[in-house]
Design an enzyme around this catalytic site. Structure first.
Site, PDB file in Angstrom:
ATOM      1  N   HIS A 169       7.107  -7.877  -4.677  1.00 18.38           N
ATOM      2  CA  HIS A 169       5.752  -8.283  -5.077  1.00 18.38           C
ATOM      3  C   HIS A 169       5.788  -9.609  -5.847  1.00 18.38           C
ATOM      4  O   HIS A 169       5.959  -9.606  -7.071  1.00 18.38           O
ATOM      5  CB  HIS A 169       5.113  -7.192  -5.944  1.00 18.38           C
ATOM      6  N   GLU A 203       3.428 -11.373  -6.651  1.00 22.81           N
ATOM      7  CA  GLU A 203       2.214 -11.563  -7.443  1.00 22.81           C
ATOM      8  C   GLU A 203       2.331 -11.023  -8.869  1.00 22.81           C
ATOM      9  O   GLU A 203       1.525 -11.362  -9.722  1.00 22.81           O
ATOM     10  CB  GLU A 203       1.010 -10.931  -6.728  1.00 22.81           C
ATOM     11  N   SER A 259     -27.021 -10.465 -22.928  1.00 26.49           N
ATOM     12  CA  SER A 259     -26.314  -9.882 -24.076  1.00 26.49           C
ATOM     13  C   SER A 259     -25.695 -10.968 -24.943  1.00 26.49           C
ATOM     14  O   SER A 259     -25.295 -10.709 -26.074  1.00 26.49           O
ATOM     15  CB  SER A 259     -25.214  -8.946 -23.580  1.00 26.49           C
ATOM     16  N   GLY A 260     -25.562 -12.170 -24.392  1.00 29.79           N
ATOM     17  CA  GLY A 260     -24.904 -13.236 -25.151  1.00 29.79           C
ATOM     18  C   GLY A 260     -23.404 -13.269 -24.918  1.00 29.79           C
ATOM     19  O   GLY A 260     -22.711 -14.168 -25.370  1.00 29.79           O
ATOM     20  N   GLY A 261     -22.874 -12.248 -24.218  1.00 29.44           N
ATOM     21  CA  GLY A 261     -21.450 -12.244 -23.849  1.00 29.44           C
ATOM     22  C   GLY A 261     -21.211 -13.328 -22.798  1.00 29.44           C
ATOM     23  O   GLY A 261     -22.162 -13.835 -22.200  1.00 29.44           O
ATOM     24  N   VAL A 262     -19.923 -13.632 -22.555  1.00 31.04           N
ATOM     25  CA  VAL A 262     -19.632 -14.775 -21.691  1.00 31.04           C
ATOM     26  C   VAL A 262     -20.188 -14.591 -20.272  1.00 31.04           C
ATOM     27  O   VAL A 262     -20.697 -15.560 -19.679  1.00 31.04           O
ATOM     28  CB  VAL A 262     -18.109 -15.096 -21.677  1.00 31.04           C
ATOM     29  N   ASP A 263     -20.180 -13.369 -19.736  1.00 32.38           N
ATOM     30  CA  ASP A 263     -20.630 -13.183 -18.355  1.00 32.38           C
ATOM     31  C   ASP A 263     -22.128 -13.450 -18.221  1.00 32.38           C
ATOM     32  O   ASP A 263     -22.557 -14.200 -17.340  1.00 32.38           O
ATOM     33  CB  ASP A 263     -20.318 -11.756 -17.856  1.00 32.38           C
ATOM     34  N   SER A 264     -22.921 -12.831 -19.108  1.00 33.62           N
ATOM     35  CA  SER A 264     -24.368 -13.044 -18.959  1.00 33.62           C
ATOM     36  C   SER A 264     -24.734 -14.471 -19.353  1.00 33.62           C
ATOM     37  O   SER A 264     -25.659 -15.059 -18.793  1.00 33.62           O
ATOM     38  CB  SER A 264     -25.186 -12.003 -19.729  1.00 33.62           C
ATOM     39  N   CYS A 322       5.315  -6.327   0.999  1.00 33.08           N
ATOM     40  CA  CYS A 322       5.739  -4.929   0.921  1.00 33.08           C
ATOM     41  C   CYS A 322       5.311  -4.167   2.179  1.00 33.08           C
ATOM     42  O   CYS A 322       5.853  -4.413   3.252  1.00 33.08           O
ATOM     43  CB  CYS A 322       5.204  -4.302  -0.366  1.00 33.08           C
ATOM     44  N   TYR A 323       4.281  -3.294   2.080  1.00 37.05           N
ATOM     45  CA  TYR A 323       3.845  -2.571   3.281  1.00 37.05           C
ATOM     46  C   TYR A 323       3.441  -3.564   4.373  1.00 37.05           C
ATOM     47  O   TYR A 323       3.709  -3.370   5.559  1.00 37.05           O
ATOM     48  CB  TYR A 323       2.677  -1.651   2.918  1.00 37.05           C
ATOM     49  N   GLY A 332       0.842  -1.195   0.000  1.00 43.84           N
ATOM     50  CA  GLY A 332       0.000   0.000   0.000  1.00 43.84           C
ATOM     51  C   GLY A 332       0.873   1.237   0.000  1.00 43.84           C
ATOM     52  O   GLY A 332       2.071   1.144   0.253  1.00 43.84           O
ATOM     53  N   LYS A 361     -12.722 -12.797 -14.917  1.00 43.39           N
ATOM     54  CA  LYS A 361     -13.110 -13.302 -16.240  1.00 43.39           C
ATOM     55  C   LYS A 361     -12.554 -14.715 -16.472  1.00 43.39           C
ATOM     56  O   LYS A 361     -13.253 -15.581 -16.998  1.00 43.39           O
ATOM     57  CB  LYS A 361     -12.556 -12.335 -17.290  1.00 43.39           C
TER      58      LYS A 361
END
Ligand code: XMP
Length: 515
Positions: A166, A168, A219-224, A80-81, A55, A371
């Site tokens: 870091h 990550e 919407s047909g997108g992957v999320d919906s 780190c912090y 941070g 995602k």
């Protein structure tokens, strides 16, 4: 989210999301929470382990009492912090640095510690000036930087470790191995994040609303799609998906919806409201105004539909199913956003206003997922690769890809050029090498020559970018032979277009969409 997750306490690091991702990649459930929430929840629940993130603060100004965390009998990793908090709390000394260590740095493993894959010096990413100058009692040095500064500490008998760098971020070459060392050797955490367990968690959230009528703005997108398919498993006929055809779609979008109607059990109703949208957009040039009109019309269309269902079919919707993902949830949580409320770059449209207007409650079963997790789950549920890896498409569609005023002819030009780009990406097996690809019609005419005659026609821009979440993006490098082919087909096949340009702007400074 499970009570057994690892809590990542967010001190406002740029990389907190990445910590969560890495833990999940290593098979461990983790969630980001704020310091305040962590301290409050700690009174009644204990996580499997704690990570104190990096941070922008300094321990010299921080008066928080960290004893509830640091005296609890659970594994702790300070990054780190987070390591400086640990160093100070356990009686070591933190000093302000004369110089900082920013960016790439070299560290080496000391005192005979063994970490799989880490041999000799290794490159890591650092971003600090304060540092632990005297080790706390009962801690051993595990990593030292090439500047002879403390880069990692470990408790001699408890599962507590601190890293000044870091692990990550991708620049820390052996970062994943070092995190794995913490997870497996220090904290001894069993794996619990599998596609099966994630799916079960999401289904459990939907079970809580079983018996209610649920509406999905599909919407047909992957999320919906993933949200709807998993919700449908529990809700069955109580889930109603509405797809809005606002006349600003590409041929592939309608085709995709037809395929989904045919191949899934989803009840999808296509709302043909082209005229409502296009008439309201007539003569409008300003991008924000276009976005606002599209957003408002979207909500009004839904409102009308819901009233119709209630009045004519007696169906009363209680929930709105949304494919909200974890980055949006975290964004709304972050207590350390520099500069407070962020500036609106563009009004992203979704059905955000609908719940208040129609008194709907939200059902967001994917709210803890990135995602990648959503794609993993889509695959786990047996959805086609092409559906799961479909490029994102913005809600306002072609409305923000014809720059300036819309007309039937300009929409046609984007539809046709996008179709060519899509066909060629597929034909060259390049669709999966770019995160998003589309065409934009520029509101300028340029001179060209076709069939020995002068033409004065419009320009299509190609936009292809790679990104993880749309927040930042780099230009996708694609073969010239492919770009030549797309350009030549667009100029030859589309009436009124004589020039094709390739947008080579990253985000920032450009946004992905041009409007
Ligand atoms: P920008 O243009 O903001 O886009 O860099 C980032 C990502 O978001 C998509 N996008 C939208 N998605 N509604 C959406 O659902 C919107 O209003 C919207 N505007 C942009 C864009 O396609 C890219 O993937």
């Amino acid at each position: 989210m499970k009570t057994t997750s690892v809590w990542i306490i967010d001190f406002g690091s740029q990389y907190t999301q990445l910590i969560t991702r890495r833990f999940r990649e290593l098979g461990v459930t983790s969630e980001i929470i704020t310091l305040e929430e962590g301290l409050a929840r700690f009174k009644t629940a204990k996580p499997r382990a704690l990570v104190l993130s990096g941070g922008p603060q300094s321990v010299f100004e921080d008066k928080t009492d960290y004893s509830p965390f640091l005296t609890a009998d659970i594994p702790i990793l300070g990054i780190c912090y987070g390591m400086q908090i640990m160093g100070q709390f356990f009686g070591g000394k933190v000093e302000k640095g004369v110089i900082g260590e920013y960016g790439l740095a070299k560290i080496h493993l000391c005192n005979g510690f063994k970490i799989n894959g880490v041999v000799g010096d290794t490159d890591v990413w650092m971003s600090h000036s304060d540092h632990v100058s005297v080790l706390p009692k009962d801690f051993t040095l595990i990593f030292e930087s090439s500047n002879k500064l403390v880069a990692g500490i470990k408790h001699t008998s408890k599962p507590i470790m601190g890293l000044q760098f870091h692990p990550e971020v991708a620049h820390s070459v052996k970062g994943k191995e070092i995190l794995e060392y913490f997870i497996k050797d220090v904290a001894k955490l069993e794996s619990d994040w599998t596609s099966q367990s994630v799916l079960e968690d999401c289904l459990e959230q939907v079970r809580q609303v079983k018996g209610s009528k649920v509406l999905c703005a599909f919407s047909g997108g992957v999320d919906s799609l993933v949200a709807a398919v998993l919700a449908q498993k529990i809700l069955g006929d109580d889930l109603y998906c509405f797809f809005v055809d606002h006349g600003l779609l590409r041929p592939q979008d309608l085709h995709h919806i037809e395929v989904l109607k045919e191949k899934t059990n989803l009840h999808i109703e296509i709302l043909d409201v082209k005229n409502e949208f296009l008439s309201r957009l007539e003569g409008v040039k300003d991008p924000e105004q276009k976005r606002k009109i599209i957003g408002t019309t979207f909500i009004e269309v839904f409102e009308k539909k819901l009233n119709e269902y209630q009045d004519q079919k007696g169906i009363h919707f209680e929930y709105l199913l949304q494919g909200t993902l974890y980055p949006d949830v975290i964004e709304s949580l972050s207590p350390h956003k520099v500069g407070g409320k962020s500036v609106t770059i563009k009004s992203h449209h979704n059905v955000g206003g609908l719940p208040e207007r129609m008194k709907l409650k939200l059902l967001e079963p994917l709210r803890f997922l990135f995602k990648d997790d959503v794609r993993m789950m889509g695959t786990e549920m047996g959805l086609d690769h092409d559906w799961v890896y479909r490029h994102p498409f913005p809600g306002p569609g072609i409305g923000v890809r014809v720059l300036g005023e819309l007309s039937a002819d300009s929409i046609r030009k984007v539809q046709e050029s996008d179709q060519i780009l899509f066909e060629e990406l597929k034909a060259h097996n390049l669709y999966d090498s770019t995160w998003q690809a589309f065409t934009v019609l520029l509101p300028v005419k340029t001179v060209g020559v076709k069939g020995d005659g002068r033409v004065y026609e419009e320009v299509i821009a190609l936009r292809m970018v790679n990104s993880q979440d749309g927040m930042t993006a780099s230009v996708t490098e694609l073969p010239w032979s492919f770009l030549n082919r797309v350009s030549s087909r667009i100029c030859n096949e589309i009436k009124g277009v004589t020039r094709v340009v390739y947008d080579i702007t990253s985000k920032p400074p450009g946004t992905i969409e041009w409007e």
